[in-house]
Design a protein around this motif. Structure first.
Motif, short mmCIF file in Angstrom:
data_model
loop_
_atom_site.label_atom_id
_atom_site.label_comp_id
_atom_site.label_asym_id
_atom_site.label_seq_id
_atom_site.Cartn_x
_atom_site.Cartn_y
_atom_site.Cartn_z
N GLU A 118 12.21 1.67 -3.80
CA GLU A 118 11.33 2.17 -4.85
C GLU A 118 11.97 1.99 -6.23
O GLU A 118 11.27 1.78 -7.23
CB GLU A 118 10.96 3.64 -4.61
CG GLU A 118 12.11 4.62 -4.63
CD GLU A 118 12.77 4.82 -3.25
OE1 GLU A 118 13.53 5.80 -3.12
OE2 GLU A 118 12.51 4.00 -2.35
N SER A 320 10.95 7.76 -2.75
CA SER A 320 9.63 7.48 -2.17
C SER A 320 9.24 8.57 -1.19
O SER A 320 10.09 9.32 -0.69
CB SER A 320 9.65 6.12 -1.45
OG SER A 320 10.46 6.20 -0.29
N PHE A 321 7.95 8.63 -0.89
CA PHE A 321 7.46 9.62 0.07
C PHE A 321 8.14 9.43 1.43
O PHE A 321 8.60 10.40 2.05
CB PHE A 321 5.95 9.49 0.23
CG PHE A 321 5.40 10.32 1.36
CD1 PHE A 321 5.28 11.69 1.25
CD2 PHE A 321 5.01 9.72 2.55
CE1 PHE A 321 4.79 12.46 2.30
CE2 PHE A 321 4.52 10.46 3.60
CZ PHE A 321 4.40 11.84 3.48
N ASP A 322 8.22 8.19 1.90
CA ASP A 322 8.82 7.94 3.22
C ASP A 322 10.29 8.33 3.26
O ASP A 322 10.75 8.93 4.23
CB ASP A 322 8.67 6.46 3.60
CG ASP A 322 7.23 6.10 3.94
OD1 ASP A 322 6.45 7.02 4.26
OD2 ASP A 322 6.89 4.91 3.90
N ARG A 323 11.03 7.99 2.19
CA ARG A 323 12.45 8.35 2.19
C ARG A 323 12.64 9.86 2.06
O ARG A 323 13.49 10.45 2.73
CB ARG A 323 13.19 7.63 1.05
CG ARG A 323 14.71 7.88 1.06
CD ARG A 323 15.46 6.97 0.12
NE ARG A 323 16.90 7.16 0.29
CZ ARG A 323 17.71 7.65 -0.63
NH1 ARG A 323 17.25 7.98 -1.84
NH2 ARG A 323 19.00 7.80 -0.39
N LYS A 325 10.62 12.21 3.08
CA LYS A 325 10.28 12.80 4.36
C LYS A 325 11.39 12.59 5.38
O LYS A 325 11.76 13.52 6.13
CB LYS A 325 8.97 12.19 4.88
CG LYS A 325 8.46 12.78 6.18
CD LYS A 325 7.08 12.24 6.52
CE LYS A 325 7.10 10.75 6.76
NZ LYS A 325 5.79 10.25 7.26
N ALA A 326 11.95 11.38 5.41
CA ALA A 326 13.02 11.09 6.36
C ALA A 326 14.27 11.90 6.05
O ALA A 326 14.95 12.40 6.97
CB ALA A 326 13.35 9.60 6.33
N SER A 329 13.82 15.73 6.88
CA SER A 329 13.61 15.99 8.30
C SER A 329 14.72 15.38 9.14
O SER A 329 14.59 15.24 10.34
CB SER A 329 12.26 15.44 8.75
OG SER A 329 12.20 14.03 8.55
#
Length: 338
Positions: A118, A320-323, A325-326, A329
């Motif tokens: 990103e 980023s949203f994906d990073r 979230k990862a 979690s």
């Protein structure tokens, strides 16, 4: 000490509140005055009154825009025409790219191949040319000097530059104006541009304030350097806090840190993840790993003795949203003991 190092240390020592205030006027029309927020949850957990300076809401999503714009805005017409260059894992890259675009110049950025996608994409969107490199095998400074020399670019380093340091110091200038008297200021440390600029401003305005730096445990080059009394180089850190993954504090920033910063503490990647999650849940804001480091050290209970009024700088929100979230979690999240 070499002649160049001595000259740069003297240049750093000449920086004062006047230079930070001049930078504030220079960047005023371009940079945002970011908000200061509080959280009853964090106050209850920490036992102190905590104020957050939200540089994640700055242009390009990080405090870096302040120093980059201040430095680029001071270049002459011929330097702007030729262009600027720098090296960065992401936030300074975006800041220089945007500053160059706003001021009618162009930017070339040396960035690690494994920088967050990103940040690479955003740097290109601001109009910069990205030159990728291997951060574990190549010398980024040598590479940017070669690129700049071949093309006539002016190098705007991410922290070791008086105008960059003065620009970053405007964070503390605004913070103390908006939050009132603070007993401590807690700031993440990478190369040291932010904490040195903020320490210059804060100590001039409030001489008794405690300035605390925070590094990832795997990237504690500044803490080791303070212990050794001289700059120490470490291996390239492996940490989720990519913006703090420096190998050695700067020639200009370290003398300021040694003179004005009271202590440097460390946090783990897991503690940073926990702080990111808490900021999302209770402050209702997104911070990247580097941006959450100062909050992480407070939640980990390492700030002792505990001041009553604490300022925490949330340095950036480029994730980023994906990073995001990862990351939050990932390893088991913990409660927030203080």
């Amino acid at each position: 000490m070499g002649r160049s190092s001595g000259r740069r240390e003297q240049e750093a020592c000449r920086l004062g509140l006047e230079e930070v205030r001049a930078a504030a006027k220079r960047i005023g029309s371009a940079a945002y005055r970011t908000p200061v927020v509080t959280s009853h949850v964090v106050n209850d957990l920490s036992g102190a009154q905590v104020f957050f300076k939200c540089e994640n809401l700055q242009r390009v999503g990080a405090f870096k825009f302040r120093g980059a714009y201040n430095a680029v805005s001071r270049l002459g017409p011929e330097q702007l025409r030729r262009g600027v260059a720098t090296y960065s894992s992401g936030n300074h890259a975006q800041a220089v790219a945007l500053a160059a675009r706003l001021l009618g110049s162009r930017a070339t950025i040396v960035m690690p191949r494994d920088a967050p996608p990103e940040k690479l994409d955003a740097t290109r969107r601001y109009g910069a040319v990205v030159v990728p490199y291997d951060r574990y095998r190549q010398d980024r400074r040598a590479l940017v000097e070669q690129v700049a020399g071949d093309n006539g670019f002016t190098v705007i380093p991410p922290f070791d530059h008086p105008d960059v340091i003065a620009g970053q110091g405007t964070v503390a200038l605004e913070f103390l104006e908006d939050a009132g008297a603070l007993e401590a200021l807690v700031i993440p440390v990478g190369g040291g541009g932010l904490i040195s600029g903020c320490a210059i401003a804060a100590k001039a305005l409030a001489p008794r304030i405690t300035v605390v730096g925070v590094e990832p445990g795997e990237g504690d080059d500044t803490r080791r350097s303070l212990q050794a009394g001289a700059r120490v180089r470490i291996a390239v850190p492996h940490t989720i806090a990519d913006g703090l993954a420096t190998e050695m504090p700067g020639e200009m920033t370290f003398p300021v840190i040694r003179r004005l910063v009271d202590q440097v503490l460390v946090v783990s990647d897991d503690e940073i993840r926990s702080a990111m999650a808490l900021a999302f849940e209770h402050l209702k804001i997104v911070v990247e790993p580097s941006g959450a480091a100062a909050l992480a050290v407070l939640l980990a209970g390492r700030l002792r003795p505990l001041p009553r009024r604490i300022g925490v700088v949330l340095t950036g929100g480029n994730v980023s949203f994906d990073r995001f979230k990862a990351l939050i979690s990932g390893p088991a999240r913990r409660d927030h003991p203080v």
